[in-house]
Write an enzyme that holds these catalytic residues in place. Structure first.
Site, mmCIF file in Angstrom:
data_model
loop_
_atom_site.group_PDB
_atom_site.id
_atom_site.type_symbol
_atom_site.label_atom_id
_atom_site.label_comp_id
_atom_site.label_asym_id
_atom_site.label_seq_id
_atom_site.Cartn_x
_atom_site.Cartn_y
_atom_site.Cartn_z
ATOM 1 N N TYR A 1 15.843 81.572 29.184
ATOM 2 C CA TYR A 1 16.609 82.414 28.254
ATOM 3 C C TYR A 1 15.790 83.570 27.681
ATOM 4 C CZ TYR A 1 20.128 78.747 28.542
ATOM 5 O OH TYR A 1 21.065 77.856 29.011
ATOM 6 N N HIS B 1 26.702 85.876 29.753
ATOM 7 C CA HIS B 1 25.733 84.776 29.862
ATOM 8 C C HIS B 1 24.374 85.403 30.092
ATOM 9 C CE1 HIS B 1 28.953 81.853 30.131
ATOM 10 N NE2 HIS B 1 29.552 82.687 30.962
HETATM 11 C C1 DHK Z 1 23.993 79.641 27.557
HETATM 12 C C2 DHK Z 1 24.129 78.289 27.428
HETATM 13 O O1 DHK Z 1 23.844 77.683 26.286
HETATM 14 C C3 DHK Z 1 24.538 77.425 28.561
HETATM 15 O O2 DHK Z 1 25.321 76.336 28.118
HETATM 16 C C4 DHK Z 1 25.282 78.200 29.622
HETATM 17 C C5 DHK Z 1 24.457 80.354 28.745
HETATM 18 C C6 DHK Z 1 24.537 79.485 29.980
HETATM 19 C C7 DHK Z 1 23.687 81.657 28.957
HETATM 20 O O3 DHK Z 1 23.153 81.897 30.046
HETATM 21 O O4 DHK Z 1 23.651 82.476 28.046
HETATM 22 O O5 DHK Z 1 25.459 77.388 30.770
#
Ligand code: DHK
Length: 148
Positions: free
Chosen positions: A28, A105
């Site tokens: 992330y 996402h």
């Molecule tokens: C964020 C999340 O918390 C996951 O549950 C998703 C998403 C993906 C993201 O890529 O921002 O699957």
């Protein structure tokens, strides 16, 4: 400063996104949710838009905010996070809002586990941005400006 007549875009973030920057940074990234808020506010002001930037870990709260956007917003940008694959209630709220919706996402959900591939939100979204990192929020605002 955005003029008071600006269209307001609700940028809504679902569960666990409050942990952005600390949570699985290899997936992330290291930007925090406050960094994303700043990015959105800066981008929106350059586009003559206002932003209502929020995060909740609770499905019902997200639905209340979508209903608030229905009453006072011009568009919705939503990272539904874990509710992407499960929430018919969020999809129904988005349908009821009758506003342009852009799904974001941070990661490319299609390159990840199969259970992340299905999205109820995609069924009602004008556009879906996945895998561009937090830059996806900027792209979403730019596209929203074109839609409005
Ligand atoms: C964020 C999340 O918390 C996951 O549950 C998703 C998403 C993906 C993201 O890529 O921002 O699957």
């Amino acid at each position: 400063m955005t003029p008071p007549t600006s269209k307001t875009i609700f940028v809504l973030n679902g569960p666990n996104l409050n942990l952005l920057g600390q949570r699985e940074p290899e997936k992330y990234g290291t930007s925090t949710l406050d960094d994303v808020r700043e990015l959105c506010e800066e981008t929106a002001s350059g586009l003559g838009l206002a932003v209502e930037f929020r995060q909740s870990n609770h499905e019902g709260v997200l639905i209340d905010w979508i209903q608030e956007a229905r009453a006072s917003g011009s568009g919705i940008i939503l990272n539904p996070a874990g509710y992407t694959t499960t929430s018919i209630a969020i999809m129904d709220a988005l349908l009821a809002a009758e506003l342009p919706v852009i799904e974001v996402h941070i990661t490319n959900i299609h390159r990840r586990e199969e259970f992340r591939h299905h999205s109820y939100v995609s069924k009602v979204a004008e556009a879906v941005i996945a895998g561009a990192g937090v830059h996806g929020y900027r792209l979403a605002l730019e596209h929203m400006a074109r839609l409005l």
